[in-house]
Design a protein around this motif. Structure first.
Motif, PDB file in Angstrom:
ATOM      1  N   GLN A  42       0.601  -1.090  -0.224  1.00 44.14           N
ATOM      2  CA  GLN A  42       0.330   0.226  -0.374  1.00 44.14           C
ATOM      3  C   GLN A  42       0.931   1.409   0.140  1.00 44.14           C
ATOM      4  OE1 GLN A  42      -2.911  -0.144   3.410  1.00 44.14           O
ATOM      5  NE2 GLN A  42      -3.457  -2.523   2.582  1.00 44.14           N
ATOM      6  N   ARG A  43       0.100   2.700   0.014  1.00 44.87           N
ATOM      7  CA  ARG A  43       0.789   3.398  -0.429  1.00 44.87           C
ATOM      8  C   ARG A  43       1.601   4.149   1.031  1.00 44.87           C
ATOM      9  NH1 ARG A  43      -3.174   7.698  -2.446  1.00 44.87           N
ATOM     10  NH2 ARG A  43      -4.003   5.975  -3.324  1.00 44.87           N
ATOM     11  N   LEU A  44       2.648   4.445   1.315  1.00 38.20           N
ATOM     12  CA  LEU A  44       3.026   5.079   2.910  1.00 38.20           C
ATOM     13  C   LEU A  44       2.011   6.258   3.445  1.00 38.20           C
ATOM     14  CD1 LEU A  44       5.650   4.938   1.289  1.00 38.20           C
ATOM     15  CD2 LEU A  44       6.807   6.139   2.867  1.00 38.20           C
ATOM     16  N   GLN A  45       1.292   6.146   4.805  1.00 36.74           N
ATOM     17  CA  GLN A  45       0.528   6.573   5.650  1.00 36.74           C
ATOM     18  C   GLN A  45       1.271   7.520   6.532  1.00 36.74           C
ATOM     19  OE1 GLN A  45      -2.420   4.450   6.562  1.00 36.74           O
ATOM     20  NE2 GLN A  45      -2.220   3.105   4.765  1.00 36.74           N
ATOM     21  N   LEU A  46       1.234   9.046   6.530  1.00 39.69           N
ATOM     22  CA  LEU A  46       1.627   9.075   8.048  1.00 39.69           C
ATOM     23  C   LEU A  46       0.935   8.801   9.424  1.00 39.69           C
ATOM     24  CD1 LEU A  46       3.874  12.066   9.094  1.00 39.69           C
ATOM     25  CD2 LEU A  46       1.097  13.076   8.922  1.00 39.69           C
ATOM     26  N   LEU A  47       1.833   8.479  10.155  1.00 34.69           N
ATOM     27  CA  LEU A  47       1.610   8.121  11.146  1.00 34.69           C
ATOM     28  C   LEU A  47       1.655   9.127  12.509  1.00 34.69           C
ATOM     29  CD1 LEU A  47       0.495   5.233  12.584  1.00 34.69           C
ATOM     30  CD2 LEU A  47       2.956   5.045  13.233  1.00 34.69           C
ATOM     31  N   LEU A  48       2.813   9.459  12.875  1.00 37.70           N
ATOM     32  CA  LEU A  48       3.090  10.600  13.318  1.00 37.70           C
ATOM     33  C   LEU A  48       3.913  11.536  13.123  1.00 37.70           C
ATOM     34  CD1 LEU A  48       4.152   8.273  16.731  1.00 37.70           C
ATOM     35  CD2 LEU A  48       1.991  10.104  16.359  1.00 37.70           C
ATOM     36  N   ARG A  49       4.179  12.546  13.505  1.00 34.05           N
ATOM     37  CA  ARG A  49       4.849  13.834  13.217  1.00 34.05           C
ATOM     38  C   ARG A  49       5.307  14.415  14.943  1.00 34.05           C
ATOM     39  NH1 ARG A  49       1.838  19.155  12.276  1.00 34.05           N
ATOM     40  NH2 ARG A  49       0.188  18.636  13.219  1.00 34.05           N
ATOM     41  N   HIS A  50       6.459  14.375  14.842  1.00 28.10           N
ATOM     42  CA  HIS A  50       6.950  15.347  16.467  1.00 28.10           C
ATOM     43  C   HIS A  50       6.224  16.633  16.518  1.00 28.10           C
ATOM     44  CE1 HIS A  50       9.874  18.440  15.237  1.00 28.10           C
ATOM     45  NE2 HIS A  50       9.405  19.046  16.064  1.00 28.10           N
ATOM     46  N   ILE A  51       6.106  17.261  16.159  1.00 29.08           N
ATOM     47  CA  ILE A  51       5.106  19.289  16.248  1.00 29.08           C
ATOM     48  C   ILE A  51       4.090  18.563  17.115  1.00 29.08           C
ATOM     49  CG2 ILE A  51       4.260  20.694  15.235  1.00 29.08           C
ATOM     50  CD1 ILE A  51       6.366  20.916  13.023  1.00 29.08           C
ATOM     51  N   SER A  52       3.041  17.476  16.552  1.00 29.20           N
ATOM     52  CA  SER A  52       1.949  17.306  17.155  1.00 29.20           C
ATOM     53  C   SER A  52       1.654  16.503  19.245  1.00 29.20           C
ATOM     54  CB  SER A  52       1.388  16.488  16.260  1.00 29.20           C
ATOM     55  OG  SER A  52       1.824  15.525  15.800  1.00 29.20           O
ATOM     56  N   ARG A  53       3.009  16.148  18.583  1.00 24.22           N
ATOM     57  CA  ARG A  53       2.694  15.011  20.260  1.00 24.22           C
ATOM     58  C   ARG A  53       1.591  14.818  19.976  1.00 24.22           C
ATOM     59  NH1 ARG A  53       7.249  15.957  23.386  1.00 24.22           N
ATOM     60  NH2 ARG A  53       5.653  15.499  24.553  1.00 24.22           N
ATOM     61  N   GLU A  54       0.355  14.013  19.242  1.00 26.56           N
ATOM     62  CA  GLU A  54      -0.748  13.139  19.414  1.00 26.56           C
ATOM     63  C   GLU A  54       0.350  11.532  19.729  1.00 26.56           C
ATOM     64  OE1 GLU A  54      -2.266  13.923  16.571  1.00 26.56           O
ATOM     65  OE2 GLU A  54      -0.756  14.341  14.303  1.00 26.56           O
ATOM     66  N   SER A  55      -0.541  10.368  19.628  1.00 25.44           N
ATOM     67  CA  SER A  55      -0.122   9.323  19.904  1.00 25.44           C
ATOM     68  C   SER A  55      -1.549   8.922  18.539  1.00 25.44           C
ATOM     69  CB  SER A  55      -1.235   9.029  20.361  1.00 25.44           C
ATOM     70  OG  SER A  55      -1.049   6.819  21.115  1.00 25.44           O
ATOM     71  N   ILE A  56      -0.992   7.832  17.522  1.00 24.06           N
ATOM     72  CA  ILE A  56      -1.916   7.259  16.699  1.00 24.06           C
ATOM     73  C   ILE A  56      -1.767   5.947  17.017  1.00 24.06           C
ATOM     74  CG2 ILE A  56      -2.373   7.143  13.868  1.00 24.06           C
ATOM     75  CD1 ILE A  56      -2.556   9.852  14.794  1.00 24.06           C
ATOM     76  N   LYS A  57      -2.768   5.433  16.802  1.00 23.79           N
ATOM     77  CA  LYS A  57      -3.347   3.727  17.020  1.00 23.79           C
ATOM     78  C   LYS A  57      -2.503   3.538  18.212  1.00 23.79           C
ATOM     79  CE  LYS A  57      -4.418   3.385  11.719  1.00 23.79           C
ATOM     80  NZ  LYS A  57      -3.372   2.667  11.401  1.00 23.79           N
ATOM     81  N   GLY A  58      -1.916   4.352  19.426  1.00 23.76           N
ATOM     82  CA  GLY A  58      -1.365   3.440  20.285  1.00 23.76           C
ATOM     83  C   GLY A  58       0.095   4.007  20.090  1.00 23.76           C
ATOM     84  N   PHE A  59       0.229   4.080  19.151  1.00 24.19           N
ATOM     85  CA  PHE A  59       1.485   4.585  18.769  1.00 24.19           C
ATOM     86  C   PHE A  59       2.230   5.983  19.685  1.00 24.19           C
ATOM     87  CE2 PHE A  59       4.437   1.453  16.509  1.00 24.19           C
ATOM     88  CZ  PHE A  59       2.892   0.876  15.912  1.00 24.19           C
ATOM     89  N   THR A  60       3.543   7.177  20.413  1.00 23.40           N
ATOM     90  CA  THR A  60       4.191   7.215  20.102  1.00 23.40           C
ATOM     91  C   THR A  60       5.443   7.541  20.330  1.00 23.40           C
ATOM     92  OG1 THR A  60       4.732   6.726  22.365  1.00 23.40           O
ATOM     93  CG2 THR A  60       2.468   7.408  22.435  1.00 23.40           C
TER      94      THR A  60
END
Lengths: 107, 113
Positions: A42-60
């Motif tokens: 599949q295509r690459l999907q953005l998981l996290l960016r350090h600026i936002s400090r958010e948690s996606i799919k349980g990842f930090t």
């Protein structure tokens, strides 16, 4: 030169175990760092960016400027986390990628 | 809003043939890039653009040309295909504001025989 190093090409953990994918960068200024995920063919999907400090799919991921690291973590791995993970650094209007880590979650 | 659209999805070329991989985005993004993805090599930057009329070389530009006549389109041309150019090619775009990182296309799987 700006570089991104992912020291592990392959990482295998059991379901429910903690996961840490390592990323180190080489850059003299203030970095803008990202984690991307690519599921099979599949295509690459953005998981996290350090600026936002958010948690996606349980990842930090926390930026450690002293150690020049941006490691990706998840406390309890799930089988659907099996994928290719890329760390990337944005600088001088370009996005530079590490070589990637293939994460496999064993049932 | 289709995002980043790449065509074709698959292509087989003979050595020496030329072709153009198409990339279009409808998000009015300034930055666009082409990458190739090879096993064990990660994603390597071929060419990039910071706006219409402006392009520059990336890490592995040899054998490829690009142009950016409009904000929306960023085609990649293979001048004379070689087996070493067998790869998966990804186009990506990013806006100047918001810093949400690159949005990627679905890729073109190219085989040169």
């Amino acid at each position: 030169a700006q570089r991104v190093t992912q020291p592990e090409k392959l990482l295998s953990v059991f379901k429910g175990a903690p996961v840490e994918l390592k990323c180190n960068y080489s850059y003299s200024g203030s970095p803008e760092l990202f984690w991307y995920v690519q599921y099979s063919r599949q295509r690459l999907q953005l998981l996290l960016r350090h600026i936002s400090r958010e948690s996606i799919k349980g990842f930090t991921a926390d930026l450690n400027k002293g150690e020049t690291s941006f490691h990706l973590k998840k406390p309890f791995a799930q089988e659907e986390d099996s994928a290719m993970y890329y760390c990337a650094l944005w600088r001088a209007q370009k996005l530079v990628f590490g070589q990637g880590t293939r994460l496999t979650i064993n049932p | 809003n289709a995002g980043v659209t790449q065509t074709p999805k698959f292509q087989v070329l003979k050595t020496g043939q030329s072709m153009t991989l198409q990339c279009a985005q409808d998000m009015n993004h300034e930055y666009m890039s082409w990458y190739r993805q090879d096993p064990g090599m990660g994603l390597r930057l071929i060419h990039y653009s910071v706006g219409a009329g402006i392009t520059d070389q990336g890490e592995v530009p040899n054998g490829y040309n690009v142009s950016r006549s409009t904000t929306e389109d960023f085609p990649l041309r293979l001048l004379s295909a070689a087996p070493s150019q067998t790869s998966v090619y990804f186009c990506a775009s990013r806006g100047g504001q918001g810093n949400y990182g690159y949005t990627f296309g679905s890729g073109t799987r190219l085989t040169v025989v």
